[in-house]
Scaffold this motif. Structure first.
Motif, mmCIF file in Angstrom:
data_model
loop_
_atom_site.group_PDB
_atom_site.id
_atom_site.type_symbol
_atom_site.label_atom_id
_atom_site.label_comp_id
_atom_site.label_asym_id
_atom_site.label_seq_id
_atom_site.Cartn_x
_atom_site.Cartn_y
_atom_site.Cartn_z
ATOM 1 N N LYS A 108 0.839 -1.085 -0.028
ATOM 2 C CA LYS A 108 -0.024 -0.154 0.012
ATOM 3 C C LYS A 108 0.773 1.318 0.005
ATOM 4 N N GLY A 109 1.968 1.385 0.405
ATOM 5 C CA GLY A 109 2.846 2.275 0.338
ATOM 6 C C GLY A 109 3.062 2.766 1.650
ATOM 7 N N ASP A 110 2.404 2.214 2.938
ATOM 8 C CA ASP A 110 2.778 2.686 4.156
ATOM 9 C C ASP A 110 4.042 2.344 4.864
ATOM 10 N N MET A 111 4.749 1.384 4.272
ATOM 11 C CA MET A 111 6.122 0.847 4.629
ATOM 12 C C MET A 111 6.862 0.443 3.770
ATOM 13 N N SER A 112 8.058 0.189 4.031
ATOM 14 C CA SER A 112 8.956 -0.175 3.103
ATOM 15 C C SER A 112 9.668 -1.379 3.232
ATOM 16 N N ILE A 113 10.289 -2.295 2.739
ATOM 17 C CA ILE A 113 11.053 -3.494 2.942
ATOM 18 C C ILE A 113 11.857 -3.203 4.097
#
Length: 206
Positions: A108-113
């Motif tokens: 969703k774009g809330d977080m990154s790996i």
């Protein structure tokens, strides 16, 4: 600053989208199995949702598998975490399987790996200027602090690792962190501090 590099601004998000999407598809059977086991062993809801600050301190809902039951005392108050964390819940945490739903946050774009781990919203007023820099980038499923002690390092060191990550952000460093994370998860290292079932709360700068 490194987070404004071409990789940080464009390539990193594209790779997050691709690999989280692949992960959600490939791991679908694992999601199904864990979902059924959590429902049977711990009850509903299966997913634990909690507000966390993301990039630029924008609040989002982070998803994890629940690891604790809802056992209460005679007055109806929830028992302490260490009494509600079951053997099954400990297994999910030690293998990091409880964090698999965060792949959806990444998609969703809330977080990154890779990035500083998303902390509690209640900590926001407690940060100093340097500590607040951790929100210049998307929070991560794993990060530099996680491969250097995870929950066993001090808060001061965690923030130093977060800032170092931002200052040295690159594809090469992200790959190194992912590789080290896989080793840490395999050996189940640094899940919690010796005297704490969950990570010790941040109480500000004293």
């Amino acid at each position: 600053m490194k987070h404004n590099s071409f990789y940080g601004k464009y390539i990193k998000r594209l790779l997050d989208l691709i690999f989280s999407g692949i992960g959600l598809i490939v791991l679908a059977p694992v999601f199904l199995i864990i979902t059924v086991l959590v429902r049977l062993r711990l009850g509903a809801p299966v997913i634990f949702k909690q507000e966390r600050p993301g990039k630029n301190e924008k609040i989002f809902l982070m998803y994890k598998y629940r690891t604790m039951n809802d056992t209460r005392d005679s007055s109806g108050k929830l028992l302490p975490d260490d009494e509600r964390l079951t053997k099954f819940g400990k297994l999910l945490r030690s293998t990091s399987l409880d964090e698999l739903p965060e792949l959806w946050n990444i998609f969703k774009g809330d977080m990154s790996i890779v990035g500083p781990r998303p902390l509690l919203v209640e900590y926001l007023p407690l940060y100093n200027k340097e500590q607040r820099r951790r929100h210049l980038v998307r929070p991560g499923l794993t990060g530099l602090a996680q491969v250097n002690g995870r929950n066993t390092v001090s808060w001061a060191d965690k923030f130093k690792f977060d800032n170092r990550y931002i200052e040295t952000l690159s594809l090469f460093n992200d790959i190194k962190i992912i590789g080290k994370t896989m080793i840490k998860v395999f050996v189940r290292e640094g899940i919690s501090a010796d005297d704490n079932i969950t990570v010790q709360k941040f109480e500000g700068n004293k």
